[in-house]
Write a protein that holds these residues in place. Structure first.
Motif, PDB file in Angstrom:
ATOM      1  N   VAL A  74       0.867  -1.178   0.000  1.00 35.16           N
ATOM      2  CA  VAL A  74       0.000   0.000   0.000  1.00 35.16           C
ATOM      3  C   VAL A  74       0.900   1.223   0.000  1.00 35.16           C
ATOM      4  O   VAL A  74       1.982   1.198   0.601  1.00 35.16           O
ATOM      5  CB  VAL A  74      -0.955   0.042   1.225  1.00 35.16           C
ATOM      6  N   CYS A  75       0.466   2.284  -0.678  1.00 32.74           N
ATOM      7  CA  CYS A  75       1.282   3.498  -0.777  1.00 32.74           C
ATOM      8  C   CYS A  75       0.512   4.694  -0.214  1.00 32.74           C
ATOM      9  O   CYS A  75      -0.572   5.008  -0.685  1.00 32.74           O
ATOM     10  CB  CYS A  75       1.653   3.771  -2.232  1.00 32.74           C
ATOM     11  N   TYR A  76       1.106   5.318   0.804  1.00 28.41           N
ATOM     12  CA  TYR A  76       0.509   6.493   1.439  1.00 28.41           C
ATOM     13  C   TYR A  76       1.270   7.740   1.033  1.00 28.41           C
ATOM     14  O   TYR A  76       2.502   7.716   0.942  1.00 28.41           O
ATOM     15  CB  TYR A  76       0.580   6.372   2.968  1.00 28.41           C
ATOM     16  N   GLU A  77       0.540   8.843   0.835  1.00 26.46           N
ATOM     17  CA  GLU A  77       1.195  10.123   0.575  1.00 26.46           C
ATOM     18  C   GLU A  77       1.558  10.799   1.903  1.00 26.46           C
ATOM     19  O   GLU A  77       0.798  10.722   2.870  1.00 26.46           O
ATOM     20  CB  GLU A  77       0.250  11.030  -0.227  1.00 26.46           C
ATOM     21  N   VAL A  78       2.712  11.425   1.918  1.00 28.97           N
ATOM     22  CA  VAL A  78       3.129  12.213   3.085  1.00 28.97           C
ATOM     23  C   VAL A  78       3.569  13.590   2.584  1.00 28.97           C
ATOM     24  O   VAL A  78       4.063  13.731   1.464  1.00 28.97           O
ATOM     25  CB  VAL A  78       4.273  11.531   3.869  1.00 28.97           C
ATOM     26  N   ALA A  79       3.398  14.599   3.441  1.00 30.86           N
ATOM     27  CA  ALA A  79       3.687  15.978   3.033  1.00 30.86           C
ATOM     28  C   ALA A  79       5.190  16.194   2.864  1.00 30.86           C
ATOM     29  O   ALA A  79       5.618  16.937   1.983  1.00 30.86           O
ATOM     30  CB  ALA A  79       3.115  16.956   4.066  1.00 30.86           C
ATOM     31  N   ASP A  80       5.991  15.542   3.698  1.00 31.02           N
ATOM     32  CA  ASP A  80       7.446  15.755   3.690  1.00 31.02           C
ATOM     33  C   ASP A  80       8.101  14.404   3.935  1.00 31.02           C
ATOM     34  O   ASP A  80       8.128  13.908   5.060  1.00 31.02           O
ATOM     35  CB  ASP A  80       7.824  16.768   4.778  1.00 31.02           C
ATOM     36  N   ILE A  81       8.635  13.802   2.877  1.00 28.76           N
ATOM     37  CA  ILE A  81       9.105  12.420   2.989  1.00 28.76           C
ATOM     38  C   ILE A  81      10.326  12.307   3.908  1.00 28.76           C
ATOM     39  O   ILE A  81      10.475  11.293   4.608  1.00 28.76           O
ATOM     40  CB  ILE A  81       9.367  11.805   1.578  1.00 28.76           C
ATOM     41  N   ILE A  82      11.153  13.321   3.971  1.00 32.05           N
ATOM     42  CA  ILE A  82      12.331  13.263   4.843  1.00 32.05           C
ATOM     43  C   ILE A  82      11.914  13.374   6.316  1.00 32.05           C
ATOM     44  O   ILE A  82      12.362  12.595   7.168  1.00 32.05           O
ATOM     45  CB  ILE A  82      13.351  14.368   4.460  1.00 32.05           C
ATOM     46  N   ALA A  83      11.002  14.301   6.604  1.00 31.49           N
ATOM     47  CA  ALA A  83      10.508  14.426   7.981  1.00 31.49           C
ATOM     48  C   ALA A  83       9.775  13.154   8.398  1.00 31.49           C
ATOM     49  O   ALA A  83       9.947  12.674   9.538  1.00 31.49           O
ATOM     50  CB  ALA A  83       9.572  15.639   8.089  1.00 31.49           C
ATOM     51  N   SER A  84       8.971  12.572   7.486  1.00 33.97           N
ATOM     52  CA  SER A  84       8.249  11.328   7.810  1.00 33.97           C
ATOM     53  C   SER A  84       9.231  10.197   8.057  1.00 33.97           C
ATOM     54  O   SER A  84       9.079   9.415   9.004  1.00 33.97           O
ATOM     55  CB  SER A  84       7.302  10.943   6.671  1.00 33.97           C
ATOM     56  N   ARG A  85      10.254  10.092   7.201  1.00 35.13           N
ATOM     57  CA  ARG A  85      11.266   9.040   7.375  1.00 35.13           C
ATOM     58  C   ARG A  85      11.919   9.162   8.754  1.00 35.13           C
ATOM     59  O   ARG A  85      12.057   8.165   9.473  1.00 35.13           O
ATOM     60  CB  ARG A  85      12.328   9.167   6.285  1.00 35.13           C
ATOM     61  N   ASP A  86      12.268  10.371   9.131  1.00 36.77           N
ATOM     62  CA  ASP A  86      12.972  10.550  10.397  1.00 36.77           C
ATOM     63  C   ASP A  86      12.060  10.225  11.586  1.00 36.77           C
ATOM     64  O   ASP A  86      12.509   9.629  12.568  1.00 36.77           O
ATOM     65  CB  ASP A  86      13.543  11.966  10.481  1.00 36.77           C
ATOM     66  N   THR A  87      10.772  10.599  11.497  1.00 40.17           N
ATOM     67  CA  THR A  87       9.810  10.231  12.554  1.00 40.17           C
ATOM     68  C   THR A  87       9.663   8.716  12.628  1.00 40.17           C
ATOM     69  O   THR A  87       9.651   8.134  13.721  1.00 40.17           O
ATOM     70  CB  THR A  87       8.429  10.868  12.268  1.00 40.17           C
ATOM     71  N   LEU A  88       9.555   8.074  11.460  1.00 35.86           N
ATOM     72  CA  LEU A  88       9.376   6.616  11.421  1.00 35.86           C
ATOM     73  C   LEU A  88      10.570   5.918  12.071  1.00 35.86           C
ATOM     74  O   LEU A  88      10.398   4.979  12.857  1.00 35.86           O
ATOM     75  CB  LEU A  88       9.220   6.153   9.964  1.00 35.86           C
ATOM     76  N   ILE A  89      11.782   6.376  11.755  1.00 36.76           N
ATOM     77  CA  ILE A  89      12.982   5.752  12.330  1.00 36.76           C
ATOM     78  C   ILE A  89      12.976   5.953  13.851  1.00 36.76           C
ATOM     79  O   ILE A  89      13.274   5.025  14.607  1.00 36.76           O
ATOM     80  CB  ILE A  89      14.250   6.343  11.669  1.00 36.76           C
ATOM     81  N   LYS A  90      12.586   7.154  14.295  1.00 39.06           N
ATOM     82  CA  LYS A  90      12.526   7.449  15.732  1.00 39.06           C
ATOM     83  C   LYS A  90      11.519   6.528  16.427  1.00 39.06           C
ATOM     84  O   LYS A  90      11.714   6.119  17.577  1.00 39.06           O
ATOM     85  CB  LYS A  90      12.125   8.919  15.936  1.00 39.06           C
TER      86      LYS A  90
END
Lengths: 134, 134
Positions: free
Chosen positions: A80-96
């Motif tokens: 499944v593919c979700y849109e995010v407003a800022d992929i770098i900020a989302s990536r960093d939150t996900l890793i956290k």
């Protein structure tokens, strides 16, 4: 904030044939097949009023969906593919939050010409998740 | 004509825990858990701007998703649900096109209080398809 569901991807051996079933059974709108050699797939989109179904078919020897189709000979729902407003900020939150980003963690350009990343299925209830810059 | 993608369903052992990951990682809105004994599942919905993710957890001994979770211990994407304007007309078209309808072919009332039917995954590229009266 989580954005739109951009698409559900279904891996199959023949993307055009699979999409035609949706055309015949439901009268759905089907896109032409597009080869994405850098992703190792051929894509065909079925357009719904609120999102898309993406049929993906292996392209080339090293296709990332070849193993999936060995395990699922009839095909199956692949991600499944979700849109995010800022992929770098989302990536960093996900890793956290403890989620694992696949590959080298750097976004690649996806089927819609936008940066995408894939997240480890084990961190998302067995579902392979793609995030795409909105 | 094929309507909206109503939801993507992900089967898991703990629906609330799975949905919380979406809350923590993406800030998504999570519904309370609802038990649907007649369907043998507990449901939790994650609301996206254009559709929903439905986490389903087995309820009772004869849950229809128990076998799926035996094969997929981490969980996995279980089905997709499309809205149709007239479920009886859609069913009859699908049967004419060679698709198999599961169960006795009569719609049951689904999670949203509307008639639903399930279609055989082998006729839809390995994807279990639910259709719901819009």
């Amino acid at each position: 904030m989580l954005g739109r569901l951009n698409h559900v991807a279904i891996a199959v051996k023949d993307a055009e044939k699979a999409a035609r079933i949706y055309g015949a059974a439901f009268g759905a709108e089907i896109s032409p097949a597009v080869a994405l050699p850098e992703h190792g797939v051929i894509t065909v989109f079925v357009t719904l009023p609120n999102t898309k179904i993406e049929f993906i078919q292996p392209l080339g020897e090293a296709s990332p969906i070849a193993k999936f189709l060995e395990r699922n000979a009839d095909g199956g729902i692949h991600h499944v593919c979700y849109e995010v407003a800022d992929i770098i900020a989302s990536r960093d939150t996900l890793i956290k939050e403890g989620a694992r980003v696949l590959g080298d963690g750097q976004p690649k350009i996806g089927a819609h010409g936008k940066p995408v990343l894939f997240l480890h299925p084990k961190d998302f209830s067995g579902a392979l998740v793609e995030i795409e810059q909105a």
